[in-house]
Design a protein around this motif. Sequence first.
Motif, mmCIF file in Angstrom:
data_model
loop_
_atom_site.group_PDB
_atom_site.id
_atom_site.type_symbol
_atom_site.label_atom_id
_atom_site.label_comp_id
_atom_site.label_asym_id
_atom_site.label_seq_id
_atom_site.Cartn_x
_atom_site.Cartn_y
_atom_site.Cartn_z
ATOM 1 N N ARG A 86 -5.863 0.346 -7.426
ATOM 2 C CA ARG A 86 -6.960 0.311 -6.463
ATOM 3 C C ARG A 86 -6.681 1.356 -5.372
ATOM 4 O O ARG A 86 -5.556 1.411 -4.855
ATOM 5 C CB ARG A 86 -7.011 -1.106 -5.853
ATOM 6 N N VAL A 118 -6.923 1.960 -1.962
ATOM 7 C CA VAL A 118 -7.245 1.156 -0.768
ATOM 8 C C VAL A 118 -7.599 2.036 0.416
ATOM 9 O O VAL A 118 -8.201 1.607 1.378
ATOM 10 C CB VAL A 118 -6.067 0.217 -0.404
ATOM 11 N N ASN A 161 0.874 -1.183 0.000
ATOM 12 C CA ASN A 161 0.000 0.000 0.000
ATOM 13 C C ASN A 161 0.911 1.233 0.000
ATOM 14 O O ASN A 161 1.683 1.429 0.935
ATOM 15 C CB ASN A 161 -0.891 0.006 1.245
ATOM 16 N N ASN A 175 -1.589 -0.552 -5.271
ATOM 17 C CA ASN A 175 -2.474 -0.273 -4.125
ATOM 18 C C ASN A 175 -2.160 1.109 -3.573
ATOM 19 O O ASN A 175 -1.104 1.320 -2.968
ATOM 20 C CB ASN A 175 -2.282 -1.338 -3.046
#
Length: 306
Positions: free
Chosen positions: A247, A249, A116, A226
């Motif tokens: 994405r 997150v 992330n 992410n």
Amino acid sequence: MTATKTDLPIVQCIARARIPTTQGPDIFLHLYANNRDNKEHLAIVFGEDIRSRSLFKRRPGETQNDRMIRGAYVGKLHPGRTVADTDDRLGLTLHFDEKTGDLLYESKTTWDPKNNTLVRIHSECYTGENAWSARCDCGEQFDRAGRLIACEHEKETGIIGGNGHGVIVYLRQEGRGIGLGEKLKAYNLQDLGADTVQANIMLKHPVDARDFSIGKAIIMDLGISNVRLLTNNPDKIVQVEYEPYIRCVERVPMVPIHWTNENAGIKSKEIEGYLRTKIERMGHLLQEPIKLHSTTTTTSTTTTTE
Ligand SMILES: Nc1nc2c(ncn2[C@@H]2O[C@H](COP(=O)(O)OP(=O)(O)OP(=O)(O)O)[C@@H](O)[C@H]2O)c(=O)[nH]1
Ligand SMILES: [Zn+2]
């Protein structure tokens, strides 16, 4: 409908260089060209191992020296170094697909796309970043994004930082895409009573003329999927989402400093209007601090504010 990579602009990182900063960490400044506009969009990358796939891809006929000069090297440059793909001092070597010349992912040398990663997509604002403007919080947001990416967690808010890894994608979309000249005219209209939305419309521009697809392509080029996105702008979140490649997150809020610390940040009538318009007319995910207990006490004759 899942996206196909072909509907994105093509970006090419032209050069990367290490920038020692006054704030402590080195950053790696990446300059991009693209097939949509002729602007030099940038990526301010924290972390030597976040690698631009277009920069590191092998090019026919180039030398190791050519690679070092454009910044496609592993580890750290030093006088006398002759090989870009290996840093003997740090024991790091990059490997490539022999057929395509693409960089091969290896955890020892390259940031894991599954991590992330703290990312800010920031639009250029000359006035806020270079002219001490108190009309907006862009300069403050830019600085805070860098600090947050560099630190483990932010003391004041407890927000988890990037711990030295992250990216500020810096898009040359001044004035929400209308350019500096038109933005200056918008400022005059605001001094005549319009808000930032009305001013754009009065100048016959869209409220927000930006397109974040180049930013998306840069994020993908840096091998990030992410994203912990630093923004209050819901439109940015929607535009950055790009299943299955990117994405969002997490949305990490950017609360104006002055809202949490009376004695710091930007305080002006103009910025109050700017932020209020973002919330009320552009749906920004910002909650104005609600003063539950007024500090103003009224006595029989006068009103005093402690
Ligand atoms: N047209 C216009 N643009 C402005 C005005 N004030 C700031 N801007 C521009 O608004 C943009 C601000 O972009 P960002 O800093 O990315 O922020 P944002 O999209 O508002 O949302 P956040 O990610 O939550 O900060 C920059 O391009 C500024 O130049 C204004 O009064 N009029
Ligand atoms: Zn600004």
